[in-house]
Scaffold this motif. Structure first.
Motif, PDB file in Angstrom:
ATOM      1  N   MET A  78       0.819  -1.210   0.000  1.00  0.00           N
ATOM      2  CA  MET A  78       0.000   0.000   0.000  1.00  0.00           C
ATOM      3  C   MET A  78       0.858   1.268   0.000  1.00  0.00           C
ATOM      4  N   PRO A  79       1.895   1.388   0.839  1.00  0.00           N
ATOM      5  CA  PRO A  79       2.739   2.589   0.778  1.00  0.00           C
ATOM      6  C   PRO A  79       3.460   2.756  -0.559  1.00  0.00           C
ATOM      7  N   LEU A  80       3.962   1.646  -1.127  1.00  0.00           N
ATOM      8  CA  LEU A  80       4.730   1.726  -2.360  1.00  0.00           C
ATOM      9  C   LEU A  80       3.852   1.978  -3.574  1.00  0.00           C
ATOM     10  N   GLY A  81       2.649   1.401  -3.569  1.00  0.00           N
ATOM     11  CA  GLY A  81       1.736   1.592  -4.690  1.00  0.00           C
ATOM     12  C   GLY A  81       1.849   0.495  -5.730  1.00  0.00           C
ATOM     13  N   ARG A  82       0.807   0.384  -6.565  1.00  0.00           N
ATOM     14  CA  ARG A  82       0.790  -0.654  -7.589  1.00  0.00           C
ATOM     15  C   ARG A  82       1.839  -0.373  -8.669  1.00  0.00           C
ATOM     16  N   PRO A 192       0.235   6.676 -14.527  1.00  0.00           N
ATOM     17  CA  PRO A 192      -0.041   6.989 -13.124  1.00  0.00           C
ATOM     18  C   PRO A 192      -0.340   5.720 -12.347  1.00  0.00           C
ATOM     19  N   ASP A 193      -0.448   5.853 -11.031  1.00  0.00           N
ATOM     20  CA  ASP A 193      -0.983   4.747 -10.245  1.00  0.00           C
ATOM     21  C   ASP A 193      -2.499   4.719 -10.456  1.00  0.00           C
ATOM     22  N   THR A 194      -3.188   3.758  -9.860  1.00  0.00           N
ATOM     23  CA  THR A 194      -4.619   3.618 -10.113  1.00  0.00           C
ATOM     24  C   THR A 194      -5.419   4.660  -9.332  1.00  0.00           C
ATOM     25  N   PRO A 195      -6.566   5.098  -9.856  1.00  0.00           N
ATOM     26  CA  PRO A 195      -7.380   6.062  -9.100  1.00  0.00           C
ATOM     27  C   PRO A 195      -7.819   5.516  -7.747  1.00  0.00           C
TER      28      PRO A 195
END
Length: 494
Positions: A78-82, A192-195
């Motif tokens: 979660m902190p790092l992101g997809r 981008p990362d996901t919305p």
């Protein structure tokens, strides 16, 4: 500048290519050792190791490391992101592939394969970047077809290069994965990362911007176009409503709920299903075939040349099954496809076990045993590659989606290691009896899907919650779909 230029169809195309190539690399590195690990050139380079466990350990080493990394994703996902997780995974592939290609020892190639990790966030990223529920299945199916394309191409590359007798014959095929990994590493840099991840992290402005970019209506002066603001805000409202429900104390995931789930949203049960369905996928024995296909056909009685050729053809047939999944996953549904294919697989594996267990084999029984693997792999490619990969991220709640994906991939990689390591030893020690193991788990797959897996086909990621919730009052608070879908349909044309 790129935020203006890369949006709409261009952005969605870039995400699909980046995710598909990431899956392709995972399949390629899974299969590439299968065709070279029995050649004298390769064995000479690693000093001709002895012992039934050495070659299986080399083949399975990166899967054990991947299982460990899947657990780590629970903490850092979660902190790092997809997006960042996928980029990091491809950078590791680039480094690990180079080290493998330059190896001169068992220890070096094991360390290099441990480095080669693609994270579990690829399918989750693609699911969350879909702009309509009916797109989610085909998009992830394309990714998974790419994975099987990677497996098939690795065997064709091996088949061509192993006709040579020098060190280049195996070093180039293994090192090729590093070149492939540069494509998604660069592509994801511009995505981008996901919305949903942005909203879950409280980064609302970036979530709005990403939704607008996905729909092709982003304007730097006004983040959401006035003409399409209402439709996008309805999508956003569903996401925010789910986040609010998940944040309530009684719906939070705990260690206890993973074992005995009494939460209203059944979060623990959904994480368990993610783990079990991908564990069953691997216990069906697919990676024993992928990693040792050439050895299997050699034991059936085929020459080394024919074994290599038929292995490549066989895994190409599996890729054909994955292609069939793309147009059928939304029409037939995930549950129906898994039930149908696992039933046929069970019959095929039963026939294979009987033929392999016959005391007096003839040429006819050997060819029949080889032939029955073709429909088995076709069915597996159709139903048990894409559907389990997609199912876990689909059914997990948004704030715990990275945990659901990590749990699923932990099950996949853990039992990939078990099947590749133990299966490789078993093929050499107990022979045909090793196939009783995947036979049993094919039947278990039928029962598990029938009793434990509701079908999320056609539902948004937020609407899936209603499949698991038993409390009628809570069901009324869940997103029930967009009130006016006409605007969304218009956006899909952009």
């Amino acid at each position: 500048m790129f935020e203006v230029l890369i949006q709409g169809k261009t952005l969605r195309w870039l995400t699909r290519v980046s995710c598909s190539v990431s899956f392709f690399i995972e399949g390629y590195q899974a299969g590439i050792l299968g065709g070279v690990q029995t050649t004298s050139q390769y064995l000479d380079a690693i000093n001709n190791p002895t012992g039934a466990y050495v070659i299986p350990m080399i083949a399975s080493s990166y899967t054990l490391a991947a299982a460990f990394m899947s657990v780590m994703v629970v903490v850092v996902g979660m902190p790092l992101g997809r997006r960042n997780s996928i980029m990091l995974g491809n950078l590791l592939i680039i480094a690990g592939g180079v080290i493998q290609a330059a190896t001169f020892s068992v220890a070096q190639i094991i360390v290099a394969r441990v480095i080669c990790l693609i994270t579990c966030n690829v399918a989750m990223y693609m699911s969350e970047m879909s702009i309509h529920a009916r797109e989610r299945g085909p998009e992830v199916a394309i990714n998974c077809a790419s994975l099987l394309a990677g497996v098939a191409i690795s065997y064709w590359v091996d088949f061509g290069f192993t006709q040579m007798t020098n060190q280049f014959s195996w070093r180039f095929p293994i090192g090729l994965q590093s070149l492939f990994a540069m494509i998604p590493a660069i592509g994801m840099f511009f995505c981008p990362d996901t919305p949903r991840w942005y909203y879950a992290k409280g980064r609302e402005v970036e979530g709005d911007m990403t939704l607008a970019r996905l729909h092709g209506v982003y304007n730097p002066a006004t983040p959401l176009s006035e003409a399409h603001d209402q439709a996008i805000q309805l999508v956003k409202a569903e996401i925010m409503q789910s986040i609010q429900l998940e944040a309530e104390q009684e719906n939070r995931l705990s260690w206890i709920s993973l074992v005995w789930d009494n939460t209203p949203l059944r979060v623990g049960r959904r994480v368990r299903i993610s783990f079990i369905i991908l564990s069953i996928q691997q216990m069906m024995g697919i990676d024993i075939m992928v990693y040792y296909m050439t050895l299997i056909f050699t034991q059936v009685g085929l020459s080394a040349f024919l074994a290599s050729l038929i292995s490549a053809v066989c895994l190409t047939v599996q890729f054909g099954g994955a292609l069939l999944c793309i147009p059928t996953i939304e029409r037939m549904g995930r549950r129906n496809i898994m039930l149908l294919t696992s039933s046929v697989q069970s019959v095929c594996m039963l026939i294979f076990v009987v033929l392999e267990g016959m005391p007096h084999k003839t040429d006819a029984t050997q060819w029949a045993a080889a032939g029955i693997l073709f429909p088995y792999l076709f069915m597996y490619g159709w139903g048990w590659v894409t559907c389990p990969w997609l199912y876990g991220p689909e059914i997990a709640p948004l704030k715990y989606r990275h945990i659901g994906a990590a749990a699923g991939l932990f099950g996949e990689w853990l039992f990939t290691f078990v099947t590749v390591f133990a299966g490789g030893i078993g093929i050499q020690t107990v022979g045909w009896k090793i196939w009783i193991w995947p036979l049993v788990f094919n039947f278990i797959g039928v029962a598990f899907v029938y009793f434990m897996c509701p079908d999320p086909t056609g539902k948004t990621l937020e609407e899936v919650d209603a499949l698991f919730v038993k409390d009628a009052n809570l069901v009324n608070r869940l997103p029930q779909g967009l009130e006016d879908k006409s605007n969304v349909q218009e956006l899909e044309k952009v």
